[in-house]
Design an enzyme around this catalytic site. Structure first.
Site, PDB file in Angstrom:
ATOM      1  N   HIS A 184       0.853  -1.189   0.000  1.00 51.55           N
ATOM      2  CA  HIS A 184       0.000   0.000   0.000  1.00 51.55           C
ATOM      3  C   HIS A 184       0.887   1.238   0.000  1.00 51.55           C
ATOM      4  CE1 HIS A 184      -3.195   2.840   1.097  1.00 51.55           C
ATOM      5  NE2 HIS A 184      -4.015   1.895   0.714  1.00 51.55           N
ATOM      6  N   ASP A 233      -7.973  -5.368  -0.102  1.00 47.95           N
ATOM      7  CA  ASP A 233      -8.387  -6.212  -1.231  1.00 47.95           C
ATOM      8  C   ASP A 233      -7.972  -7.666  -1.080  1.00 47.95           C
ATOM      9  OD1 ASP A 233      -7.621  -3.332  -3.067  1.00 47.95           O
ATOM     10  OD2 ASP A 233      -9.624  -4.171  -2.781  1.00 47.95           O
TER      11      ASP A 233
HETATM   12  C1  SDX Z   1      -6.280   0.092  -2.918  1.00 48.56           C
HETATM   13  O1  SDX Z   1      -4.524   4.598  -2.075  1.00 48.56           O
HETATM   14  C2  SDX Z   1      -5.426   3.970  -1.443  1.00 48.56           C
HETATM   15  O2  SDX Z   1      -5.798   4.281  -0.328  1.00 48.56           O
HETATM   16  C3  SDX Z   1      -6.020   2.808  -2.225  1.00 48.56           C
HETATM   17  C4  SDX Z   1      -7.026   1.958  -1.433  1.00 48.56           C
HETATM   18  C5  SDX Z   1      -8.300   2.708  -1.154  1.00 48.56           C
HETATM   19  O3  SDX Z   1      -9.006   2.331  -0.197  1.00 48.56           O
HETATM   20  O4  SDX Z   1      -8.652   3.594  -1.974  1.00 48.56           O
HETATM   21  O5  SDX Z   1      -6.453   1.554  -0.198  1.00 48.56           O
HETATM   22  C6  SDX Z   1      -7.419   0.713  -2.225  1.00 48.56           C
HETATM   23  O6  SDX Z   1      -6.032   0.419  -4.059  1.00 48.56           O
HETATM   24  C7  SDX Z   1      -5.399  -0.877  -2.165  1.00 48.56           C
HETATM   25  C8  SDX Z   1      -4.190  -1.356  -3.023  1.00 48.56           C
HETATM   26  C9  SDX Z   1      -4.702  -2.466  -3.959  1.00 48.56           C
HETATM   27  N1  SDX Z   1      -3.647  -2.842  -4.916  1.00 48.56           N
HETATM   28  C10 SDX Z   1      -3.002  -4.013  -4.802  1.00 48.56           C
HETATM   29  O7  SDX Z   1      -3.136  -4.802  -3.875  1.00 48.56           O
HETATM   30  C11 SDX Z   1      -2.049  -4.296  -5.975  1.00 48.56           C
HETATM   31  C12 SDX Z   1      -0.729  -4.892  -5.451  1.00 48.56           C
HETATM   32  N2  SDX Z   1      -0.018  -3.830  -4.732  1.00 48.56           N
HETATM   33  C13 SDX Z   1       0.999  -3.094  -5.443  1.00 48.56           C
HETATM   34  O8  SDX Z   1       0.674  -2.861  -6.804  1.00 48.56           O
HETATM   35  C14 SDX Z   1       1.445  -1.845  -4.662  1.00 48.56           C
HETATM   36  O9  SDX Z   1       1.673  -2.252  -3.387  1.00 48.56           O
HETATM   37  C15 SDX Z   1       0.552  -0.646  -4.633  1.00 48.56           C
HETATM   38  C16 SDX Z   1       0.208  -0.156  -5.983  1.00 48.56           C
HETATM   39  C17 SDX Z   1      -0.686  -0.933  -3.873  1.00 48.56           C
HETATM   40  C18 SDX Z   1       1.304   0.448  -3.878  1.00 48.56           C
HETATM   41  O10 SDX Z   1       2.267   0.875  -4.723  1.00 48.56           O
HETATM   42  P1  SDX Z   1       3.447   1.801  -4.170  1.00 48.56           P
HETATM   43  O11 SDX Z   1       3.268   2.365  -2.855  1.00 48.56           O
HETATM   44  O12 SDX Z   1       3.735   2.730  -5.281  1.00 48.56           O
HETATM   45  O13 SDX Z   1       4.504   0.768  -3.901  1.00 48.56           O
HETATM   46  P2  SDX Z   1       5.673   0.527  -4.833  1.00 48.56           P
HETATM   47  O14 SDX Z   1       5.141   0.043  -6.128  1.00 48.56           O
HETATM   48  O15 SDX Z   1       6.540   1.729  -4.839  1.00 48.56           O
HETATM   49  O16 SDX Z   1       6.343  -0.633  -4.038  1.00 48.56           O
HETATM   50  C19 SDX Z   1       7.384  -0.372  -3.149  1.00 48.56           C
HETATM   51  C20 SDX Z   1       8.271  -1.601  -3.303  1.00 48.56           C
HETATM   52  C21 SDX Z   1       8.635  -1.860  -4.778  1.00 48.56           C
HETATM   53  O17 SDX Z   1       9.904  -2.492  -4.775  1.00 48.56           O
HETATM   54  P3  SDX Z   1      11.204  -1.555  -5.128  1.00 48.56           P
HETATM   55  O18 SDX Z   1      10.897  -0.899  -6.470  1.00 48.56           O
HETATM   56  O19 SDX Z   1      11.295  -0.555  -4.010  1.00 48.56           O
HETATM   57  O20 SDX Z   1      12.330  -2.525  -5.207  1.00 48.56           O
HETATM   58  O21 SDX Z   1       7.545  -2.757  -2.847  1.00 48.56           O
HETATM   59  C22 SDX Z   1       7.351  -3.647  -3.934  1.00 48.56           C
HETATM   60  C23 SDX Z   1       7.625  -2.871  -5.226  1.00 48.56           C
HETATM   61  O22 SDX Z   1       8.125  -3.741  -6.216  1.00 48.56           O
HETATM   62  N3  SDX Z   1       5.962  -4.062  -3.875  1.00 48.56           N
HETATM   63  C24 SDX Z   1       5.554  -5.309  -4.047  1.00 48.56           C
HETATM   64  C25 SDX Z   1       4.151  -5.252  -3.863  1.00 48.56           C
HETATM   65  N4  SDX Z   1       3.775  -3.993  -3.606  1.00 48.56           N
HETATM   66  C26 SDX Z   1       4.899  -3.258  -3.615  1.00 48.56           C
HETATM   67  N5  SDX Z   1       6.216  -6.449  -4.339  1.00 48.56           N
HETATM   68  C27 SDX Z   1       5.456  -7.565  -4.439  1.00 48.56           C
HETATM   69  N6  SDX Z   1       4.097  -7.587  -4.277  1.00 48.56           N
HETATM   70  C28 SDX Z   1       3.423  -6.458  -3.986  1.00 48.56           C
HETATM   71  N7  SDX Z   1       2.101  -6.466  -3.828  1.00 48.56           N
END
Ligand code: SDX
Length: 394
Positions: free
Chosen positions: A270, A328
Site C-alpha cells: 500500500h 483487497d
Molecule cells: C487500494 O490509495 C489507497 O488508499 C487505495 C485503497 C483505497 O481504499 O482507496 O487503499 C485501495 O487500491 C489498495 C491497493 C490495492 N492494490 C493491490 O493490492 C495491488 C498490489 N499492490 C501493489 O501494486 C502496490 O503495493 C501498490 C500499488 C498498492 C502500492 O504501490 P506503491 O506504494 O507505489 O509501492 P511501490 O510500487 O513503490 O512498491 C514499493 C516496493 C517496490 O519495490 P522496489 O521498487 O522498491 O524494489 O515494494 C514492492 C515494489 O516492487 N511491492 C511489491 C508489492 N507492492 C509493492 N512487491 C510484491 N508484491 C506487492 N504487492
C-alpha cells in the site's frame, strides 16, 4: 541540464489538499472517519450511519438517522428509461464498463436540474447517487447473468436491498440472509472512504472544473477499475485461485520478489499503510463469519490466503518493504462466498466508495479558495529547435 529545466528533487509536496474527512496513519495502521476509528464504526454502526457521518461530519441522532435512511430509501429506483442503456452492452461486458457508462448517464437525467452552487442541491445530487448506485450495480449484475432486473424494496435495509436486487428471481420467494446482509453492510463501511487515493483524487480533479457530480463519480469509477487500485480485489482472488494449494505459495512469493518479474502479490502492499491495513483485519474476521454462515469454514482458498499471509509476513523482502495485506486481500473470498462473481467485486467497491467520493467532492466545492486543479510537470523533451522541411530532413 542540456537545455532541460532543472528542478529541485527535494521539492515533493506530499499533501495535495486539506481535508477534515478521513485520517490515515500509515505507520500505525490507523484509519479514522471524521475522527472515529474504522473498527468502532464497522462493529457498532451501519453503512448509512457512516454515510451520514462522512457527509455531515457528525454521527446522526436517532431522528436524523431515521430521516436520512428514509431520504436514501425513497430514491432507490432509477428512471425506467435507464433500462435501455443496458441493451447496448453485450451480456458478457464487464460490469465495471456498464457502471462507468450508466452512472455517467445519470447526469443526463439530473444535469440541468442540479445547480451545484446551491448547497441544498449538492446534497440532493449526492443523496441520489447513494440511493441509486446499488440499483444500477444490481442491474449490471442481472444484465450479465441474463436475468430480469429486480426493483428495490423499501422495507429492506441498504445492504439487504442490494442482495435481494442481485439474487432474487421472479419465480420464487427470496429471503435475505441477515448474517450476510450485516457482513455486506460492514464491507461497505470498510470501503466508504480512504483519504486522497487515486480515484478520490480523480473525482476532486474532475470536480474542480465545475463538472457535474454524476460525471465526476463516473470518472472515479473508471480510475478505481485499475488492478493497482480497486481492481485488486478481483485480481487477488484470481491469484489465490491460481495458487490453488499451500504448497505452491513459495513459487509465487519467489515471483513477487523477482525484480524481472512484473508479478506482484495482489492485495498486498500500500502506498500509505506501512503496517497492517486495519480494514484487512476486519475483512479477515468478516470472511470467517460469512464462511461459517454458509457452512464452508474450510474454504481451501481462504486457507491459501491465510498461509500466504503467514509466510509473506515472515519473509525478509516483505518485512523490509513493509508489505502487508490490504483491504483487497480477503474481500474477494468473502464476496465470492456471498455468491458474487469476481467481475462484481470492484463494482461493490465503487458502490461503497461513492459516498467517500461525494463527501470529498462536496468538501472541495465548498472550499472558497478552491481553483481548478492544474498539476505541473518536469519537461524532459527536446530543447527548442527550428522546423525543417521534408527536403531538409534527408
Ligand atoms: C487500494 O490509495 C489507497 O488508499 C487505495 C485503497 C483505497 O481504499 O482507496 O487503499 C485501495 O487500491 C489498495 C491497493 C490495492 N492494490 C493491490 O493490492 C495491488 C498490489 N499492490 C501493489 O501494486 C502496490 O503495493 C501498490 C500499488 C498498492 C502500492 O504501490 P506503491 O506504494 O507505489 O509501492 P511501490 O510500487 O513503490 O512498491 C514499493 C516496493 C517496490 O519495490 P522496489 O521498487 O522498491 O524494489 O515494494 C514492492 C515494489 O516492487 N511491492 C511489491 C508489492 N507492492 C509493492 N512487491 C510484491 N508484491 C506487492 N504487492
Amino acid at each position: 541540464q542540456s537545455g532541460h529545466f532543472t528542478y529541485d528533487p527535494g521539492f515533493t509536496s506530499t499533501a495535495s489538499c486539506e481535508s477534515k474527512i478521513t485520517y490515515i496513519d500509515g505507520d500505525k495502521g490507523i484509519l479514522l472517519y471524521r475522527g472515529y476509528p474504522i473498527e468502532q464504526l464497522a462493529e457498532q454502526g451501519d453503512f448509512l450511519e457512516t454515510c451520514y457521518l462522512l457527509l455531515y461530519g457528525e454521527l446522526p441522532t436517532a431522528a436524523e438517522k431515521a430521516d436520512f435512511d428514509m431520504r436514501v430509501t425513497k430514491h432507490t429506483m432509477v428512471n425506467d428509461q435507464m433500462h435501455r442503456f443496458f441493451q447496448g452492452f453485450r451480456r458478457d461486458a464487464h460490469p465495471m464498463s456498464i457502471m462507468v457508462a450508466v452512472v455517467g448517464a445519470l447526469s443526463a437525467f439530473y444535469h440541468d436540474s442540479i445547480d451545484i452552487s446551491d448547497p441544498q442541491q449538492r446534497m440532493i445530487a449526492s443523496m441520489r447517487m447513494i440511493s441509486k448506485l446499488p440499483t444500477i450495480a444490481a442491474m449490471a449484475y442481472k444484465y450479465s447473468v441474463g436475468q430480469p432486473f429486480v426493483y428495490p424494496q423499501n422495507s429492506l435495509s441498504y445492504a439487504a436491498n442490494f442482495l435481494r436486487m442481485c439474487f432474487a428471481v421472479p419465480c420464487e420467494e427470496y429471503q435475505v440472509n441477515p448474517v450476510l446482509a450485516r457482513a455486506l453492510d460492514k464491507i461497505f463501511i470498510l470501503h466508504a472512504d480512504h483519504e486522497q487515493n487515486a480515484s478520490t483524487s480523480t473525482v476532486r480533479l474532475a470536480g474542480s472544473s465545475g463538472a457535474n457530480p454524476f460525471a465526476c463519480i463516473a470518472a472515479g469509477i473508471a480510475c478505481l477499475w485499475g488492478p493497482a487500485h480497486g481492481g485488486a480485489n478481483e485480481a487477488a482472488l484470481k491469484m489465490l485461485e491460481e495458487i490453488g494449494t499451500p504448497d505452491r505459495i513459495p513459487e509465487f512469493i519467489k515471483r513477487a520478489k523477482d525484480k524481472d518479474d512484473p508479478f506482484r502479490l495482489m492485495g498486498f502492499g500500500h502506498r500509505v499503510y506501512k503496517n497492517y491495513d486495519p480494514r484487512a483485519r476486519i475483512m479477515q474476521k468478516t470472511t470467517h463469519e460469512v464462511l461459517a454462515e454458509i457452512g464452508d469454514t474450510d474454504d481451501p482458498i481462504f486457507e491459501v490466503a491465510k498461509e500466504l499471509e503467514r509466510i509473506a509476513l515472515q519473509d525478509e523482502y516483505f518485512i523490509e518493504k513493509k508489505l502487508y495485506p490490504n483491504i483487497d486481500f480477503y474481500s474477494g473470498i468473502t464476496l465470492r462466498a456471498m455468491g458474487f462473481p469476481t467481475s462484481m467485486f470492484t463494482v461493490l467497491f465503487a458502490l461503497a466508495r461513492t459516498v467517500g467520493w461525494i463527501a470529498q467532492w462536496m468538501e472541495m466545492i465548498e472550499d472558497p479558495h478552491q481553483k481548478i486543479g492544474r498539476p505541473r510537470q518536469l519537461y524532459t523533451g527536446s530543447p527548442q529547435r527550428d522546423y525543417r522541411t521534408l527536403s531538409q530532413r534527408g
